[in-house]
Design an enzyme around this catalytic site. Sequence first.
Site, short mmCIF file in Angstrom:
data_model
loop_
_atom_site.label_atom_id
_atom_site.label_comp_id
_atom_site.label_asym_id
_atom_site.label_seq_id
_atom_site.Cartn_x
_atom_site.Cartn_y
_atom_site.Cartn_z
N ALA A 66 1.13 -1.17 -0.09
CA ALA A 66 -0.06 0.19 0.12
C ALA A 66 0.97 1.32 0.02
CB ALA A 66 -0.84 -0.01 1.18
N GLY A 97 0.71 -4.96 1.09
CA GLY A 97 -0.66 -4.88 0.45
C GLY A 97 -0.54 -5.50 -0.87
N GLU A 153 -0.85 -9.05 -0.07
CA GLU A 153 -1.98 -9.34 0.35
C GLU A 153 -3.05 -9.43 -0.91
OE1 GLU A 153 -2.04 -6.23 3.31
OE2 GLU A 153 -2.81 -7.96 4.64
N GLU A 205 5.13 -5.15 6.83
CA GLU A 205 4.50 -4.05 7.53
C GLU A 205 5.15 -3.85 8.90
OE1 GLU A 205 2.84 -6.38 5.74
OE2 GLU A 205 1.34 -5.55 4.95
#
Length: 255
Positions: free
Chosen positions: A62, A105, A108, A128
Amino acid sequence: MESLIFEKADRIGIVRINRPKALNALNRQVIDELESLLDVLEGDETLSVLIIGSDEHFAAGADIRSMVRMNPAEAKTFSFSSTLDRIANLDIPTIAAMEGFALGGGMELALACDFRIASKTAKMGLPEINLAIMPGAGGTVRTPRLVGAARAKELILLGETIDAVRAEQIGLINKVVEPNLLMEAAMEWAQKLCQKAPIALKTAKESIGGGLNCATISEAIKLESERWADLFHTADQKEGMMAFIEKRVPIYKGK
Ligand code: DAK
């Protein structure tokens, strides 16, 4: 669409993230465009498989710049996990074609797909923890289901990046291929999936997902039995079995 490129090759959809300068990091715009694309794809009966990939880097996570000043309420409403859940819950099979970095992300997003095929040079992980957060879009949920709790903790608590060969060894991804063969390999799997009966694929996906969410094995077996029997309502089941008996290739109608 500016941050996504979508093309369709017969019954196979291919979506590519297009933010090369930020290594395809997923910002608000990418997520919004993914949501709009999903609005269309969910109703597209001509689509049998979706491949998600990017040129050079799958996605480096992200977008950290857009998260750095987020407050808890904003973090909660950043519809990231729900978008990935929509991908996980698509009726059709999905394949992540991973090259370069697939981190945070980005990883993910790949985990939300049914299959992950990676280039030998791909690097992936859930880093993260190094930003004093943790995976929040399915990473702590889907990773242990794939690789077991100990390996998941290794990835999530140590936050180290692993290569594709190691990822395949621990079951995080399905297949490793030479870099120049990535899209070819993804297309090959997609084409095989296009030959299957769509309702059987959808039902098998639901049974696997539903079974993993059951508290007991007997609950999961009951769910599987029900879904298995449901398939005998379909014309494709009759066609698949008749084709076997008549020694011919089945022609499925998705009914
Ligand atoms: N975000 C923003 N920009 C990024 C980025 C990222 N994740 N990753 C790379 N970039 C940008 C860099 O800032 C740089 O931009 P400029 O400085 O040139 O403007 C450019 O891409 C090239 O990156 P580098 O110069 O760093 O390239 P290197 O080859 O040296 O290093 C790297 C590549 C991938 C090792 C490095 O860029 C890196 O460590 N990137 C960060 C990886 C990372 O920590 N990813 C996890 C992010 S956290 C949520 C649920 C989940 C999440 C969010 C919300 N909700 C439920 C709300 C997920 C969170 C995450 O993914």
